[in-house]
Design an enzyme around this catalytic site. Sequence first.
Site, PDB file in Angstrom:
ATOM      1  N   LYS A   1       1.147   4.096  -2.855  1.00  6.99           N
ATOM      2  CA  LYS A   1       0.762   5.663  -2.493  1.00  6.99           C
ATOM      3  C   LYS A   1       1.834   6.395  -2.677  1.00  6.99           C
ATOM      4  CE  LYS A   1      -3.670   4.997  -1.623  1.00  6.99           C
ATOM      5  NZ  LYS A   1      -4.539   5.720  -2.439  1.00  6.99           N
TER       6      LYS A   1
ATOM      7  N   TYR B   1       0.671  -1.106   0.184  1.00  2.00           N
ATOM      8  CA  TYR B   1      -0.043  -0.087  -0.004  1.00  2.00           C
ATOM      9  C   TYR B   1       0.969   1.271   0.070  1.00  2.00           C
ATOM     10  CZ  TYR B   1      -3.866   3.118   1.667  1.00  2.00           C
ATOM     11  OH  TYR B   1      -4.508   4.246   1.829  1.00  2.00           O
TER      12      TYR B   1
HETATM   13  P1  NAD Z   1     -13.216   2.637   0.626  1.00  2.00           P
HETATM   14  O1  NAD Z   1     -12.748   0.994   0.645  1.00  2.00           O
HETATM   15  O2  NAD Z   1     -14.456   2.945   1.468  1.00  2.00           O
HETATM   16  O3  NAD Z   1     -13.334   2.755  -0.849  1.00  2.00           O
HETATM   17  C1  NAD Z   1     -12.732   2.427  -2.060  1.00  2.00           C
HETATM   18  C2  NAD Z   1     -13.234   2.607  -3.215  1.00  2.00           C
HETATM   19  O4  NAD Z   1     -12.590   2.148  -4.405  1.00  2.00           O
HETATM   20  C3  NAD Z   1     -14.531   1.478  -3.228  1.00  2.00           C
HETATM   21  O5  NAD Z   1     -16.026   2.142  -3.779  1.00  2.00           O
HETATM   22  C4  NAD Z   1     -14.054   0.477  -4.232  1.00  2.00           C
HETATM   23  O6  NAD Z   1     -15.230  -0.442  -4.784  1.00  2.00           O
HETATM   24  C5  NAD Z   1     -13.287   1.117  -5.016  1.00  2.00           C
HETATM   25  N1  NAD Z   1     -12.375   0.464  -5.865  1.00  2.00           N
HETATM   26  C6  NAD Z   1     -11.449  -0.647  -5.449  1.00  2.00           C
HETATM   27  N2  NAD Z   1     -10.872  -1.124  -6.399  1.00  2.00           N
HETATM   28  C7  NAD Z   1     -11.437  -0.744  -7.565  1.00  2.00           C
HETATM   29  C8  NAD Z   1     -11.077  -0.953  -8.966  1.00  2.00           C
HETATM   30  N3  NAD Z   1     -10.320  -1.696  -9.319  1.00  2.00           N
HETATM   31  N4  NAD Z   1     -11.696  -0.257  -9.720  1.00  2.00           N
HETATM   32  C9  NAD Z   1     -12.565   0.998  -9.467  1.00  2.00           C
HETATM   33  N5  NAD Z   1     -12.905   1.029  -8.353  1.00  2.00           N
HETATM   34  C10 NAD Z   1     -12.226   0.377  -7.124  1.00  2.00           C
HETATM   35  O7  NAD Z   1     -11.952   3.276   1.134  1.00  2.00           O
HETATM   36  P2  NAD Z   1     -11.724   4.654   1.381  1.00  2.00           P
HETATM   37  O8  NAD Z   1     -11.343   4.838   2.835  1.00  2.00           O
HETATM   38  O9  NAD Z   1     -13.029   5.531   1.007  1.00  2.00           O
HETATM   39  O10 NAD Z   1     -10.615   4.997   0.455  1.00  2.00           O
HETATM   40  C11 NAD Z   1     -10.694   5.954  -0.829  1.00  2.00           C
HETATM   41  C12 NAD Z   1      -9.163   6.044  -1.137  1.00  2.00           C
HETATM   42  O11 NAD Z   1      -8.503   6.969   0.089  1.00  2.00           O
HETATM   43  C13 NAD Z   1      -8.110   5.006  -1.216  1.00  2.00           C
HETATM   44  O12 NAD Z   1      -7.494   5.274  -2.496  1.00  2.00           O
HETATM   45  C14 NAD Z   1      -7.505   4.906  -0.067  1.00  2.00           C
HETATM   46  O13 NAD Z   1      -6.274   4.366  -0.183  1.00  2.00           O
HETATM   47  C15 NAD Z   1      -7.321   6.349   0.144  1.00  2.00           C
HETATM   48  N6  NAD Z   1      -7.022   6.751   1.763  1.00  2.00           N
HETATM   49  C16 NAD Z   1      -7.804   6.405   2.841  1.00  2.00           C
HETATM   50  C17 NAD Z   1      -7.741   6.709   4.217  1.00  2.00           C
HETATM   51  C18 NAD Z   1      -8.496   6.195   5.298  1.00  2.00           C
HETATM   52  O14 NAD Z   1      -8.144   6.496   6.391  1.00  2.00           O
HETATM   53  N7  NAD Z   1      -9.877   5.932   4.815  1.00  2.00           N
HETATM   54  C19 NAD Z   1      -6.493   7.159   4.252  1.00  2.00           C
HETATM   55  C20 NAD Z   1      -5.343   7.655   3.344  1.00  2.00           C
HETATM   56  C21 NAD Z   1      -5.972   7.244   2.065  1.00  2.00           C
END
Ligand code: NAD
Length: 251
Positions: free
Chosen positions: A163, A159
């Site tokens: 990133k 991951y």
């Molecule tokens: P989440 O798992 O709730 O949402 C991720 C979304 O991406 C889902 O809707 C999933 O269906 C979609 N997805 C996954 N693989 C896919 C693909 N191959 N094609 C199209 N869509 C796809 O996660 P989140 O927490 O909402 O995270 C959203 C983004 O923010 C991610 O990139 C995550 O790495 C990043 N992020 C989240 C956090 C956190 O604390 N939640 C922190 C840092 C970064």
Amino acid sequence: MEKEKELAGRVALVTGAGRGIGRAIALELAGQGAVVLVNYNGSRECAQEVVREIEENGGRSESFGCDVSDFHACGKMIEEIMKKYLHVDILVNNAGITRDNLIVRMTEEEYDQVLNTNLKGAFHTIRHLSRYFLKQRGGKIINISSVSGVEGNAGQANYCASKAGLIGLTKSVARELACKGVCANAVAPGFIDTEMTRSMPEKAREAALASIPMKRQGSVEDVARLTAFLAGRGSDYITGQVFCVDGGMTM
Ligand code: NAD
């Protein structure tokens, strides 16, 4: 007379927008007047729900199913979008997954899956859209990275690599496209309350919370508001930057 909304007339594509941070970004961009194209891979119902919510609030939206890790599928989706909407002005690469494991146990599959979705997925959409951005001499690319990509994190080598890679991708694209009026920036969320973090083991959650000077998790809206700023005119002279939304976790 009512003031025109900040993103009126803009078309935005948000990947992985059926839930979590992507959903909040879709709603925020729509609230500011953009036509929002909701990409999803897993659940069509969730994406349709987001579209419905936008339409109920007077906005315009449509969902597009496509696995962002598939180069050709992304190309087809973007071709379809361009035929119908003629331009895309804002691209938010939000789709992301985790497959956590310690490096001594991490399988090649776990590594590849995360890199293919989180990093190659962004390459695919940017690659297919960049010629249109160049032609229209403008556009905003926002890649959702993570503080884990800035600082690293035990148990998340795949991951963090994806990133951190997104940050390099953002800066390179920013340099290539800057003279054509295209901005590319990265948003690095910290510990945000979504299904992704709700599934973390309790010990890891406690450790993450303890590392936040503001002593609370961020909300999806915290990330969405910054993303909308980067999509709007306020950021016209900002490119190649990484913005942490993390309650002070990294400084
Ligand atoms: P989440 O798992 O709730 O949402 C991720 C979304 O991406 C889902 O809707 C999933 O269906 C979609 N997805 C996954 N693989 C896919 C693909 N191959 N094609 C199209 N869509 C796809 O996660 P989140 O927490 O909402 O995270 C959203 C983004 O923010 C991610 O990139 C995550 O790495 C990043 N992020 C989240 C956090 C956190 O604390 N939640 C922190 C840092 C970064």
